[in-house]
Design an enzyme around this catalytic site. Structure first.
Site, PDB file in Angstrom:
ATOM      1  N   THR A  87       0.838  -1.097  -0.175  1.00  0.00           N
ATOM      2  CA  THR A  87       0.151   0.015   0.163  1.00  0.00           C
ATOM      3  C   THR A  87       0.960   1.466   0.090  1.00  0.00           C
ATOM      4  O   THR A  87       0.363   2.293  -0.536  1.00  0.00           O
ATOM      5  CB  THR A  87      -1.047  -0.019   1.395  1.00  0.00           C
ATOM      6  OG1 THR A  87      -0.292   0.147   2.411  1.00  0.00           O
ATOM      7  CG2 THR A  87      -1.796  -1.301   1.034  1.00  0.00           C
ATOM      8  N   ARG A 111     -43.298  25.171   3.580  1.00  0.00           N
ATOM      9  CA  ARG A 111     -42.371  24.956   4.546  1.00  0.00           C
ATOM     10  C   ARG A 111     -41.055  25.140   4.210  1.00  0.00           C
ATOM     11  O   ARG A 111     -40.718  25.560   2.898  1.00  0.00           O
ATOM     12  CB  ARG A 111     -42.454  23.330   4.882  1.00  0.00           C
ATOM     13  CG  ARG A 111     -41.945  22.483   3.681  1.00  0.00           C
ATOM     14  CD  ARG A 111     -41.718  20.799   3.857  1.00  0.00           C
ATOM     15  NE  ARG A 111     -41.482  20.327   2.621  1.00  0.00           N
ATOM     16  CZ  ARG A 111     -41.080  18.984   2.704  1.00  0.00           C
ATOM     17  NH1 ARG A 111     -41.188  18.110   3.789  1.00  0.00           N
ATOM     18  NH2 ARG A 111     -40.543  18.372   1.472  1.00  0.00           N
ATOM     19  N   HIS A 147     -34.506  18.865   8.859  1.00  0.00           N
ATOM     20  CA  HIS A 147     -35.834  19.688   9.326  1.00  0.00           C
ATOM     21  C   HIS A 147     -35.630  20.863  10.014  1.00  0.00           C
ATOM     22  O   HIS A 147     -34.734  20.772  11.144  1.00  0.00           O
ATOM     23  CB  HIS A 147     -36.526  18.419  10.083  1.00  0.00           C
ATOM     24  CG  HIS A 147     -36.861  17.261   9.420  1.00  0.00           C
ATOM     25  ND1 HIS A 147     -37.701  17.258   8.239  1.00  0.00           N
ATOM     26  CD2 HIS A 147     -36.374  16.011   9.549  1.00  0.00           C
ATOM     27  CE1 HIS A 147     -37.813  16.027   7.804  1.00  0.00           C
ATOM     28  NE2 HIS A 147     -37.126  15.401   8.620  1.00  0.00           N
TER      29      HIS A 147
END
Length: 295
Positions: free
Chosen positions: A58, A177, A257
């Site tokens: 790696t 809303r 929300h």
């Protein structure tokens, strides 16, 4: 008897920064990326028999990304991702698939007295431009481009009503809303046969990313939205119309929300319905709406 049914490995969170210095204008251009490389192929014996002879370390992957960033353009990220992915499948014959994820972090040039500064930048948001490029033997190069982390809000122009109601439903229907979401939008290109084909498509990548971002913002702001579902579908339609070589578009939009706060307990203070001005932003739970639109 157990058997190895799937295996891949790689290097994640490779941080790369590249600067281009224009000697004539003295203007610098910077790109900062986080890269992930994942390889698949004839690597089973490294798992089952401790045979490291098939392992591309790696750390080698990390150094390869740095070297390719020095030797090749890093923009657009679709090209750089494809360059890195093709390198691994071309260089290592036992590696049959290489997936490269590129996340480009947002640096915006600072303006001073209306003039763009030649070498100073600011991070003006968490939005990133993302690419996943996968090179696979005998298949070619698949590329997915994306916008992620683009936070948007509109204080009106959104509704949600007519949904299923039963004994479990507490949510009232609303005709107006607040709508806020963090955009995660992606589009999949037609498969490229080779890196040369990706290079030929370079002008399309930036153009389509700009168009997709503009479509997302314009549709979000201007549409009188009957639902997140319907608005995101229209966004997908528009991106497909703007980009003929894109085969599918997908959106994932969390509904962030904002709830009205009843303050009537304090001296009859009105703060609901048409009188609502102060809201409580909610972190969770939240709605999550997703769709994929294909040709």
């Amino acid at each position: 008897m157990p058997h190895l049914s799937g295996a891949q490995y790689g290097k994640d969170n490779i941080r790369v920064y590249k600067v281009h210095r224009d000697e004539k204008t003295k203007v610098h251009t910077v790109v900062e990326m986080t890269v992930c490389v994942l390889l698949q192929g004839d690597i089973e014996t490294s798992y089952t028999e401790a045979d490291n002879s098939v392992v591309v370390a790696t750390d080698t992957m990390k150094q390869t990304v740095y070297i390719l960033a020095k030797e090749h353009p890093v923009t657009p990220p679709e090209l750089f991702g494809a360059t890195v992915a093709a390198h691994f499948t071309d260089t290592y014959k036992h590696i049959h698939s290489a997936q490269v994820k590129v996340k480009v972090h947002r640096w915006t040039r600072i303006n001073i007295d209306g003039q763009s500064h030649p070498h100073s930048f600011l991070r003006d948001g968490s939005e990133t431009r993302n690419v996943v490029a996968t090179s696979t033997d005998e298949k070619g190069i698949e590329i997915r481009s994306a916008i992620s982390g683009l936070l948007v809000l509109k204080s009106t122009g959104s509704a949600f009503h007519g949904f299923v109601r039963n004994e479990y439903t507490a949510l009232p229907e609303v005709w107006d809303r607040i709508l806020s979401t963090e955009v995660d939008a992606g589009w999949v290109w037609n498969t490229y046969k080779s890196l040369k084909d990706v290079e030929s498509a370079v002008p399309e990548f930036d153009k389509t990313w700009d168009e997709a971002r503009t479509i997302t913002l314009t549709k979000f702001a201007q549409e009188e939205s009957p639902s997140v579902q319907n608005t995101m579908y229209h966004m997908c339609e528009d991106i497909l119309a703007a980009a003929p070589t894109v085969q599918s578009v997908e959106y994932s939009l969390p509904n962030k929300h904002y709830f009205e706060i009843d303050l009537s307990w304090h001296k009859g203070l009105k703060n609901t319905g048409a009188d609502a001005e102060v809201y409580a932003p909610q972190s969770d739970p939240n709605g999550l709406i997703q769709c994929t639109v294909s040709r």
